[in-house]
Write a protein that holds these residues in place. Structure first.
Motif, PDB file in Angstrom:
ATOM      1  N   LEU A   1      42.457 -32.333  20.570  1.00  0.00           N
ATOM      2  CA  LEU A   1      41.447 -32.645  19.564  1.00  0.00           C
ATOM      3  C   LEU A   1      41.799 -33.867  18.727  1.00  0.00           C
ATOM      4  O   LEU A   1      40.936 -34.408  18.038  1.00  0.00           O
ATOM      5  CB  LEU A   1      41.249 -31.447  18.618  1.00  0.00           C
ATOM      6  N   TRP A   2      43.045 -34.309  18.812  1.00  0.00           N
ATOM      7  CA  TRP A   2      43.553 -35.264  17.834  1.00  0.00           C
ATOM      8  C   TRP A   2      43.839 -36.632  18.426  1.00  0.00           C
ATOM      9  O   TRP A   2      44.219 -36.759  19.597  1.00  0.00           O
ATOM     10  CB  TRP A   2      44.852 -34.734  17.215  1.00  0.00           C
ATOM     11  N   HIS A   3      43.644 -37.673  17.606  1.00  0.00           N
ATOM     12  CA  HIS A   3      44.215 -38.970  17.937  1.00  0.00           C
ATOM     13  C   HIS A   3      45.736 -38.826  17.986  1.00  0.00           C
ATOM     14  O   HIS A   3      46.311 -37.964  17.303  1.00  0.00           O
ATOM     15  CB  HIS A   3      43.884 -40.004  16.850  1.00  0.00           C
ATOM     16  N   ALA A   4      46.393 -39.698  18.728  1.00  0.00           N
ATOM     17  CA  ALA A   4      47.860 -39.646  18.777  1.00  0.00           C
ATOM     18  C   ALA A   4      48.456 -39.832  17.384  1.00  0.00           C
ATOM     19  O   ALA A   4      49.385 -39.108  16.992  1.00  0.00           O
ATOM     20  CB  ALA A   4      48.388 -40.722  19.730  1.00  0.00           C
TER      21      ALA A   4
ATOM     22  N   ASN B   1      52.083 -33.194  12.403  1.00  0.00           N
ATOM     23  CA  ASN B   1      53.356 -32.571  12.749  1.00  0.00           C
ATOM     24  C   ASN B   1      54.507 -33.082  11.888  1.00  0.00           C
ATOM     25  O   ASN B   1      55.374 -32.312  11.471  1.00  0.00           O
ATOM     26  CB  ASN B   1      53.655 -32.782  14.237  1.00  0.00           C
ATOM     27  N   GLU B   2      54.514 -34.378  11.612  1.00  0.00           N
ATOM     28  CA  GLU B   2      55.573 -34.928  10.766  1.00  0.00           C
ATOM     29  C   GLU B   2      55.474 -34.439   9.328  1.00  0.00           C
ATOM     30  O   GLU B   2      56.485 -34.355   8.624  1.00  0.00           O
ATOM     31  CB  GLU B   2      55.508 -36.459  10.791  1.00  0.00           C
ATOM     32  N   ASN B   3      54.243 -34.100   8.890  1.00  0.00           N
ATOM     33  CA  ASN B   3      54.039 -33.693   7.496  1.00  0.00           C
ATOM     34  C   ASN B   3      53.677 -32.218   7.353  1.00  0.00           C
ATOM     35  O   ASN B   3      53.340 -31.766   6.253  1.00  0.00           O
ATOM     36  CB  ASN B   3      52.928 -34.551   6.875  1.00  0.00           C
ATOM     37  N   THR B   4      53.782 -31.461   8.454  1.00  0.00           N
ATOM     38  CA  THR B   4      53.484 -30.021   8.455  1.00  0.00           C
ATOM     39  C   THR B   4      52.125 -29.738   7.826  1.00  0.00           C
ATOM     40  O   THR B   4      51.981 -28.941   6.887  1.00  0.00           O
ATOM     41  CB  THR B   4      54.591 -29.224   7.707  1.00  0.00           C
ATOM     42  N   ILE B   5      51.099 -30.411   8.328  1.00  0.00           N
ATOM     43  CA  ILE B   5      49.742 -30.251   7.831  1.00  0.00           C
ATOM     44  C   ILE B   5      49.036 -29.167   8.643  1.00  0.00           C
ATOM     45  O   ILE B   5      48.973 -29.240   9.876  1.00  0.00           O
ATOM     46  CB  ILE B   5      48.947 -31.573   7.946  1.00  0.00           C
TER      47      ILE B   5
ATOM     48  N   TYR C   1      41.735 -38.254  10.068  1.00  0.00           N
ATOM     49  CA  TYR C   1      42.286 -37.594  11.255  1.00  0.00           C
ATOM     50  C   TYR C   1      41.716 -36.181  11.408  1.00  0.00           C
ATOM     51  O   TYR C   1      41.350 -35.758  12.509  1.00  0.00           O
ATOM     52  CB  TYR C   1      43.804 -37.499  11.149  1.00  0.00           C
ATOM     53  N   GLU C   2      41.658 -35.443  10.296  1.00  0.00           N
ATOM     54  CA  GLU C   2      41.154 -34.066  10.340  1.00  0.00           C
ATOM     55  C   GLU C   2      39.651 -34.046  10.602  1.00  0.00           C
ATOM     56  O   GLU C   2      39.156 -33.190  11.341  1.00  0.00           O
ATOM     57  CB  GLU C   2      41.470 -33.360   9.022  1.00  0.00           C
TER      58      GLU C   2
END
Length: 386
Positions: A235-238, A245-249, A285-286
């Motif tokens: 579902l996501w752009h790279a 993932n880097e920011n635990t969102i 992004y979301e």
């Protein structure tokens, strides 16, 4: 025709509203800067004042004396042509000037500008004063969202206000509005105020599309979360996948999972999620990932502008699928004022509409807001196209 009393009244009304926004704050709240994107409230008070002093009073008021020669270094934001300045990330490190000194500075500049305008407003003074007023209105919105970030990241989650309603609900039935393909005119028209990035009215070809008349609600966004939307890489752009993932969102800004319930921080404090309110504090992004999950997409800024007369807007800044670029025949103004918009036309997405934090008399259908795709401290939301 320039009516002096009207522009002075607009100026004074704007200056007063900024201080009304700050009225609920404690002195300690004025200084905090938790992240680089959020400026201390006292900096906003000083910067909006410096803008009038730097671009109107210094060059245009005879024998004007600066309130403090060091304030330009403290309160310049990004205007390279206007001189050196404090690095943005260090704004929260300045205990001086004090809050009371900054209010004295505001009164001093306000008084001198009113005196200048009462002596007679030239077209140059009017144009700069109008720009300065709308510049301050932009900072009124930033003040509210920065205050929310400051208080919302305090572990005590204190209230800012008992009355500020940020969860307005759209009491209209959901429907999809069909727009026929064709050539449409885009951009500001007429002689009313706009920013330079809205100019260069031009034609665009737009294929058939359907746009939803209502924003995505918290309830709809919860369905995305519960269906593992934040865990589904397709579902996501790279860049977006790396960011979450880097920011635990795993939820919008200010959402808190307590037991089996979702709560969120508002300017009224921590409350239960209102499932009927439009989702807010969403990154591009979301927004993109949610649209992919629904099998749809975000509107382009052109589609949004064409369709906006057919739906209610102004509850959330709405992400579009458009990169922030100059319109055809865009001309950047001369001097430091030319740095207002033009130099940011790269690596950003356009948002349209307005939000519950946007002050009155400030937004319009052609207004082009812009942010980097990971930012979400503003009242940002989602509208879909299919």
């Amino acid at each position: 025709m320039i009516i002096t009393s009207e522009i002075i009244s607009f100026f004074l009304e704007t200056r007063q509203h900024t201080e009304e926004i700050c009225a609920p704050l404690e002195t300690e709240d004025y200084v905090v800067q938790p992240i680089e994107d959020v400026s201390p409230p006292k900096w906003h008070l000083g910067h909006t004042t410096w803008f009038f002093e730097e671009f109107i009073l210094k060059p245009l008021k005879p024998n004007y004396t600066l309130f403090n020669k060091d304030f330009a270094f403290v309160f310049n934001s990004y205007y390279e042509a206007a001189g050196k300045r404090v690095v943005r990330s260090n704004r929260g490190n300045l205990s001086r000037p004090t809050v009371s000194q900054i209010y004295e500075y505001r009164d001093y500049v306000t008084q001198h500008l009113v005196e200048l305008m009462e002596e007679g407003i030239t077209k140059e003074i009017y144009t700069l004063a109008e720009l300065g007023i709308h510049h301050e209105k932009q900072h009124q919105e930033l003040l509210l969202t920065d205050i929310k970030y400051i208080l919302g990241h305090n572990p005590l989650l204190p209230k800012y206000s008992e009355t500020f309603d940020e969860n307005c609900i759209e009491h209209i039935p959901e429907k999809w509005i069909a727009i026929e393909e064709g050539i449409y005119k885009i951009g500001h028209k007429g002689k009313s105020f706009c920013y330079d990035n809205e100019l260069g009215r031009h034609k665009v070809f737009v294929p058939n599309f359907e746009i939803r008349n209502t924003l995505i609600s918290n309830e709809e966004y919860l369905e995305f979360i519960n269906d593992d939307g934040y865990k589904t890489v397709s579902l996501w752009h790279a860049d977006g996948w790396n960011w979450i993932n880097e920011n635990t969102i795993n939820s919008p800004e200010y959402w808190h999972n307590v037991g089996n319930d979702w709560l969120y921080y508002t300017l009224n404090g921590l409350v239960e999620i209102d499932k009927n309110a439009p989702v807010t504090h969403i990154s591009y992004y979301e927004a993109f990932a949610f649209a992919q999950w629904k099998g749809m997409r975000l509107p382009t800024e052109f589609e949004w502008e064409i369709a906006q007369e057919k739906f209610k807007w102004g509850l959330r800044w709405e992400w579009t699928e458009s990169a922030y670029l100059p319109y055809p025949n865009y001309h950047k103004p001369e001097g430091a004022i030319g740095e207002y918009n033009g130099k940011f036309m790269v690596n950003q997405k356009v948002l349209r509409g307005g939000s519950v934090a946007t002050p009155k008399k400030h937004t319009r259908p052609t207004y082009r807001n812009f942010f980097q795709p990971h930012l979400r401290w503003q009242y940002t939301g989602i509208r879909l196209v299919k």
